[in-house]
Scaffold this motif. Structure first.
Motif, PDB file in Angstrom:
ATOM      1  N   ASN A  22      -7.847  -9.526  -4.855  1.00  0.00           N
ATOM      2  CA  ASN A  22      -9.398  -9.327  -4.786  1.00  0.00           C
ATOM      3  C   ASN A  22      -9.717  -8.207  -5.664  1.00  0.00           C
ATOM      4  O   ASN A  22     -10.701  -7.859  -6.187  1.00  0.00           O
ATOM      5  CB  ASN A  22      -9.887  -8.973  -3.582  1.00  0.00           C
ATOM      6  N   ARG A  23      -8.984  -7.237  -5.676  1.00  0.00           N
ATOM      7  CA  ARG A  23      -9.141  -5.756  -6.365  1.00  0.00           C
ATOM      8  C   ARG A  23      -9.033  -5.902  -7.886  1.00  0.00           C
ATOM      9  O   ARG A  23      -9.647  -5.328  -8.475  1.00  0.00           O
ATOM     10  CB  ARG A  23      -8.112  -4.659  -5.831  1.00  0.00           C
ATOM     11  N   ARG A  67      -1.819 -10.158   3.637  1.00  0.00           N
ATOM     12  CA  ARG A  67      -3.151  -9.664   3.879  1.00  0.00           C
ATOM     13  C   ARG A  67      -2.965  -8.527   2.744  1.00  0.00           C
ATOM     14  O   ARG A  67      -4.089  -8.448   2.062  1.00  0.00           O
ATOM     15  CB  ARG A  67      -3.425  -9.219   5.117  1.00  0.00           C
ATOM     16  N   GLU A  68      -2.016  -7.819   2.537  1.00  0.00           N
ATOM     17  CA  GLU A  68      -1.959  -7.030   1.512  1.00  0.00           C
ATOM     18  C   GLU A  68      -2.053  -7.616   0.125  1.00  0.00           C
ATOM     19  O   GLU A  68      -2.849  -7.288  -0.742  1.00  0.00           O
ATOM     20  CB  GLU A  68      -0.806  -6.007   1.467  1.00  0.00           C
ATOM     21  N   THR A 106      -3.672 -10.418  -0.646  1.00  0.00           N
ATOM     22  CA  THR A 106      -5.034 -10.687  -0.844  1.00  0.00           C
ATOM     23  C   THR A 106      -5.873  -9.721  -1.420  1.00  0.00           C
ATOM     24  O   THR A 106      -6.709  -9.802  -2.098  1.00  0.00           O
ATOM     25  CB  THR A 106      -5.527 -11.457   0.481  1.00  0.00           C
ATOM     26  N   LYS A 107      -5.739  -8.446  -0.553  1.00  0.00           N
ATOM     27  CA  LYS A 107      -6.490  -7.406  -0.984  1.00  0.00           C
ATOM     28  C   LYS A 107      -6.096  -7.042  -2.682  1.00  0.00           C
ATOM     29  O   LYS A 107      -6.986  -6.592  -3.103  1.00  0.00           O
ATOM     30  CB  LYS A 107      -6.043  -6.162  -0.166  1.00  0.00           C
ATOM     31  N   PHE A 121      -2.240   0.326  -4.906  1.00  0.00           N
ATOM     32  CA  PHE A 121      -3.871   0.658  -5.167  1.00  0.00           C
ATOM     33  C   PHE A 121      -4.113   1.912  -5.877  1.00  0.00           C
ATOM     34  O   PHE A 121      -4.953   1.999  -6.848  1.00  0.00           O
ATOM     35  CB  PHE A 121      -4.534   0.595  -3.969  1.00  0.00           C
ATOM     36  N   THR A 168       0.807  -1.154   0.038  1.00  0.00           N
ATOM     37  CA  THR A 168      -0.106   0.009  -0.032  1.00  0.00           C
ATOM     38  C   THR A 168       0.935   1.233  -0.105  1.00  0.00           C
ATOM     39  O   THR A 168       0.459   2.231  -0.880  1.00  0.00           O
ATOM     40  CB  THR A 168      -0.746   0.210   0.971  1.00  0.00           C
TER      41      THR A 168
END
Length: 373
Positions: free
Chosen positions: A246-247, A239-240, A242-243, A211, A206
């Motif tokens: 998904n995005r 976790r990042e 996975t985000k 993103f 991030t």
């Protein structure tokens, strides 16, 4: 004649890391009668004529096995019996101090990051742990200072940021491009009608703007279906990752390479050569604002135009070479404005590419002067 043995080590950097191995290790390997040993995160790398590789860590970033890695490095040092140890992470400082006290060697700290700032100003660790861990790193760097014989600094800014924790001899050795210098710059102009391929390379996180890169490509694609994005690199936080997955899942014009494991540096360089723009969408952060990303040197030397967030340090290079577009990623302009800049600008119309080349002779002269006696 006895070999001059040099041991380079990190925990999270792969054994084939672009700085530790490709730049420092390969540069020092040209010294007469040298033998280079490289320890780090497990990667696919075969031993070479006078360079050996040793994986000391291969688990998740926050694995308990990470605490064992420094001791594996210590045992490796006992086996190799190096004349010089070059640590590329704070995690190996204490065990290297111990080795030096017990067996003797020259000890160099390759400061690739300001770890104190990194821990305080990024989201890698919970907020309540950040001050404790950051000051623990600072304490290690201060305590080990007396045993250190020299420093390599990957950024000019570390001379001020680490004031009081480093001493001479210290050499600023930026992560410039390792490779042949082009005879001249080649003017780049995006051609109408072809695909326009954007590249996000390096750490997927991030704070590095992954993103923002995704938001930009979605806007551009909705305006013009020729736009595509490749994300290539390693995500240290599951976790990042996975985000990110998904995005991008609904968008076939976004491709992810790597993510769950480090990507070999030659693969990243190959991607640079086959794309049209490199992205530098970093968010403002105290730990990175004065640093020059390695990828910027790689983009510049390969004549890859860049789209960058505002940063005075980077803008000096970008403007010097007329190498790209500066936009506020946190408040993106209309896609039509960005597309117009992409299609109507000639890039790389000025600048001297020799300024961007890895300074091998500078390293060899410094090392020979201070550590070959």
């Amino acid at each position: 004649m006895m070999k001059h043995r040099i041991l380079l080590g990190s925990v999270l950097k792969p054994t084939n890391d672009s700085r530790m191995y490709e730049k420092i290790g390969e540069s020092l390997s040209v010294l007469p009668n040298s033998e280079i040993h490289v320890a780090g995160y497990k990667s696919e790398q075969n031993d070479l004529k006078n360079i050996r590789f040793y994986p000391i860590f291969s688990s998740a970033r926050l694995s308990v096995l990470r605490f064992i890695a420094p001791w594996k490095f210590l045992f490796l040092a006992v086996k190799v019996k190096p004349h010089t140890i070059i640590c590329s992470t704070h995690e190996l400082l204490l065990v290297t101090c111990l080795y030096k006290i017990l067996f003797g060697c020259k000890f160099i700290y390759d400061v690739q990051e300001n770890y104190f700032y990194n821990i305080l100003y990024t989201d890698t660790f919970p907020s309540f742990l950040k001050p404790v861990l950051a000051h623990w790193v600072k304490l290690k760097e201060t305590v080990c200072k007396k045993q250190l014989d020299g420093y390599l600094l990957a950024e000019k800014t570390y001379q001020q940021e680490l004031n009081g924790r480093i001493h001479e001899p210290a050499l600023v050795l930026e992560n410039k491009y390792q490779g042949a210098c082009p005879n001249k710059l080649e003017i780049v102009k995006i051609t109408e009608g072809n695909k326009i391929r954007l590249l996000y390379s390096g750490t997927i996180d991030t704070s590095y703007g992954v993103f923002e890169a995704i938001d930009l490509i979605i806007r551009l694609y909705l305006l013009d279906f020729r736009f595509e994005l490749t994300i290539i690199g390693f995500a240290p936080n599951n976790r990042e990752l996975t985000k990110v997955k998904n995005r991008i899942a609904p968008y076939p014009f976004i491709k992810l390479i790597g993510g769950d494991k480090p990507v070999p540096h030659p693969d990243i360089l190959s991607a640079i050569k086959t794309h049209d723009f490199g992205l530098l969408p970093y968010r403002f952060n105290e730990s990175t604002t004065l640093r020059v990303p390695t990828k910027l040197f790689e983009y510049l030397l390969n004549h890859l135009p860049v789209i960058s967030s505002h940063n005075k340090t980077w803008e000096e290079y970008i403007k010097k070479f007329n190498a790209g577009i500066i936009i506020p990623f946190s408040d993106l302009p209309k896609a039509t404005i960005i597309k117009e800049q992409i299609l109507n600008t000639e890039f790389y119309t000025q600048g001297n590419p020799a300024e961007l080349i890895w300074e091998e002779s500078k390293l060899l002269n410094w090392y020979s002067e201070h550590f070959l006696n």
